[in-house]
Design a protein around this motif. Structure first.
Motif, PDB file in Angstrom:
ATOM      1  N   PHE A  49       0.825  -1.208   0.000  1.00 19.25           N
ATOM      2  CA  PHE A  49       0.000   0.000   0.000  1.00 19.25           C
ATOM      3  C   PHE A  49       0.862   1.262   0.000  1.00 19.25           C
ATOM      4  N   ILE A  50       1.942   1.252   0.780  1.00 17.57           N
ATOM      5  CA  ILE A  50       2.812   2.433   0.807  1.00 17.57           C
ATOM      6  C   ILE A  50       3.968   2.327  -0.180  1.00 17.57           C
ATOM      7  N   LEU A  51       4.390   1.111  -0.493  1.00 23.35           N
ATOM      8  CA  LEU A  51       5.529   0.919  -1.391  1.00 23.35           C
ATOM      9  C   LEU A  51       5.087   0.963  -2.854  1.00 23.35           C
ATOM     10  N   GLY A  52       4.132   0.112  -3.213  1.00 22.13           N
ATOM     11  CA  GLY A  52       3.708   0.037  -4.600  1.00 22.13           C
ATOM     12  C   GLY A  52       2.819   1.187  -5.024  1.00 22.13           C
ATOM     13  N   PHE A  53       1.898   1.594  -4.145  1.00 21.88           N
ATOM     14  CA  PHE A  53       0.959   2.661  -4.482  1.00 21.88           C
ATOM     15  C   PHE A  53       1.443   4.034  -4.035  1.00 21.88           C
ATOM     16  N   GLY A  54       2.262   4.073  -2.985  1.00 27.82           N
ATOM     17  CA  GLY A  54       2.727   5.361  -2.470  1.00 27.82           C
ATOM     18  C   GLY A  54       4.168   5.694  -2.783  1.00 27.82           C
ATOM     19  N   GLY A  55       4.925   4.713  -3.290  1.00 27.38           N
ATOM     20  CA  GLY A  55       6.321   4.964  -3.638  1.00 27.38           C
ATOM     21  C   GLY A  55       7.236   5.157  -2.446  1.00 27.38           C
ATOM     22  N   MET A  56       6.796   4.732  -1.260  1.00 30.13           N
ATOM     23  CA  MET A  56       7.614   4.873  -0.050  1.00 30.13           C
ATOM     24  C   MET A  56       8.325   3.553   0.253  1.00 30.13           C
ATOM     25  N   VAL A  57       9.605   3.501  -0.034  1.00 26.73           N
ATOM     26  CA  VAL A  57      10.376   2.264   0.146  1.00 26.73           C
ATOM     27  C   VAL A  57      10.779   2.151   1.610  1.00 26.73           C
ATOM     28  N   MET A 188      -1.073   7.709  -5.535  1.00 25.73           N
ATOM     29  CA  MET A 188      -0.346   7.270  -6.729  1.00 25.73           C
ATOM     30  C   MET A 188       0.191   8.461  -7.517  1.00 25.73           C
ATOM     31  N   GLY A 189      -0.552   9.571  -7.503  1.00 25.77           N
ATOM     32  CA  GLY A 189      -0.057  10.772  -8.159  1.00 25.77           C
ATOM     33  C   GLY A 189       1.204  11.293  -7.497  1.00 25.77           C
ATOM     34  N   ILE A 190       1.251  11.237  -6.179  1.00 26.23           N
ATOM     35  CA  ILE A 190       2.450  11.644  -5.439  1.00 26.23           C
ATOM     36  C   ILE A 190       3.609  10.713  -5.765  1.00 26.23           C
ATOM     37  N   ARG A 191       3.308   9.429  -5.864  1.00 26.10           N
ATOM     38  CA  ARG A 191       4.345   8.454  -6.232  1.00 26.10           C
ATOM     39  C   ARG A 191       4.950   8.781  -7.597  1.00 26.10           C
ATOM     40  N   ASP A 192       4.097   9.141  -8.557  1.00 23.77           N
ATOM     41  CA  ASP A 192       4.563   9.368  -9.927  1.00 23.77           C
ATOM     42  C   ASP A 192       5.217  10.732 -10.114  1.00 23.77           C
TER      43      ASP A 192
END
Length: 316
Positions: A49-57, A188-192
């Motif tokens: 949820f945070i890694l794949g969708f939020g980009g938070m590793v 997801m927009g923040i991730r991208d």
């Protein structure tokens, strides 16, 4: 979409029927194993949820599993036996821990964020080691499982399995709905493109912090269920290697895929169980699997079905 729902319904029905079918083939042991797969799948989904969708590793997610588990330990040691208290408390405490850690960690980016989450998780690990009242490094044995409803004995493996299945199914359904909501799309927009989302007026930090706290809370539920299922909790639950394993599961299943976490967890644990019966060097084949996924299925195993779908439609 309809076919997918039918498939998920059949899978849920099969999982629900497993405790009834397993004894017919002398597979009672695997009731506990499948229950563990379900719980780890939930933890992997919360990380996705945070890694794949939020980009938070995040490399410290197992810390929140441990917080949930030790919340159950602390309340059980104080005499609390009701699951209506133990499990929500684990969710709340783990969510608060995630919110506090996220407040600091989310002010960093890239490798610094990875190392900050790792550092906090290791701090939680050493706190658990220092808790002599709860066994320290030796861990803590729970005397009995929680009570849920009158007449429902969670000490019975099948009953506890069905409760876990229901909670995991509900949590996974909620996570999927969350990713499809405006909140999920903003995440997801923040991730991208974080800069663009910030320019559009989105409260980037608050959205990321909310997602981080939600993921930690769900991981806390997984920890509470693991504690109840195993009847034992140790600091090893929150060691950084467990966080790394969750990370690998998500990568294998598929980053940003709705079922990436559960698929990766199921594949990893099933192969681990099968390989352990034949060799002590079971890590090597699993390492080769990770390399194979990186080379031939970079979007994860959960994406393979979608890759085949257009080919099937194009066939005469």
């Amino acid at each position: 979409m309809k076919t997918r729902h039918i498939g998920l319904g059949l899978l849920l029905l099969l999982l629900a029927a497993f405790p009834l079918i397993a004894p017919l083939f002398g597979l009672e042991f695997y009731i506990g194993f499948v229950r563990r797969v379900l719980i780890v799948a939930l933890a992997a989904a919360s990380l996705n949820f945070i890694l794949g969708f939020g980009g938070m590793v995040a490399l410290g997610h197992a810390g929140f599993i441990g917080v949930g588990a030790y919340t159950v330990v602390a309340l059980s040691d104080a005499g609390t036996t009701s699951a209506w208290v133990l499990w929500p408390a684990a969710v709340v405490v783990a969510g608060l821990a995630a919110a506090l850690i996220g407040t600091v960690a989310l002010r960093t980016r890239g490798v610094y964020f990875i190392m900050t989450t790792l550092a906090f998780a290791q701090m939680l690990y050493f706190v658990a080691v220092s808790l002599r009242k709860y066994g320290g490094d030796d861990g803590y044995t729970l005397m009995s499982r929680p009570t849920l409803l009158p007449g429902l004995d969670l000490g019975n493996e099948s009953n506890f399995y069905w409760v876990v299945l229901a909670l995991v199914a509900l949590a996974l359904w909620w996570l999927q709905r969350a990713t499809q909501s405006r909140f999920g799309h903003a995440l997801m927009g923040i991730r991208d493109n974080e800069t663009r989302m910030r320019a559009l007026g989105y409260p980037v930090f608050r959205l990321q912090l909310a997602a981080f706290a939600i993921a930690g809370a769900i991981a806390g539920l997984a920890g509470a269920l693991l504690a109840g299922g195993n009847g034992f909790v140790s600091p090893a639950t929150m060691h950084w290697t467990q966080s790394a394993t969750l990370l690998v599961m998500v990568v294998i299943g598929g980053l940003g895929r709705s079922w990436g976490g559960p698929v990766g967890a199921a594949v990893w644990l099933l192969l681990e169980e099968a390989l352990k019966q034949h060799t002590e060097h079971w890590h090597m084949p699993l390492g080769l699997l990770l390399i194979a996924v990186a080379l031939w299925a970079p979007k994860g195993l959960a994406a393979l079905s979608r890759r085949r779908a257009p080919l099937a439609k194009a066939a005469p």
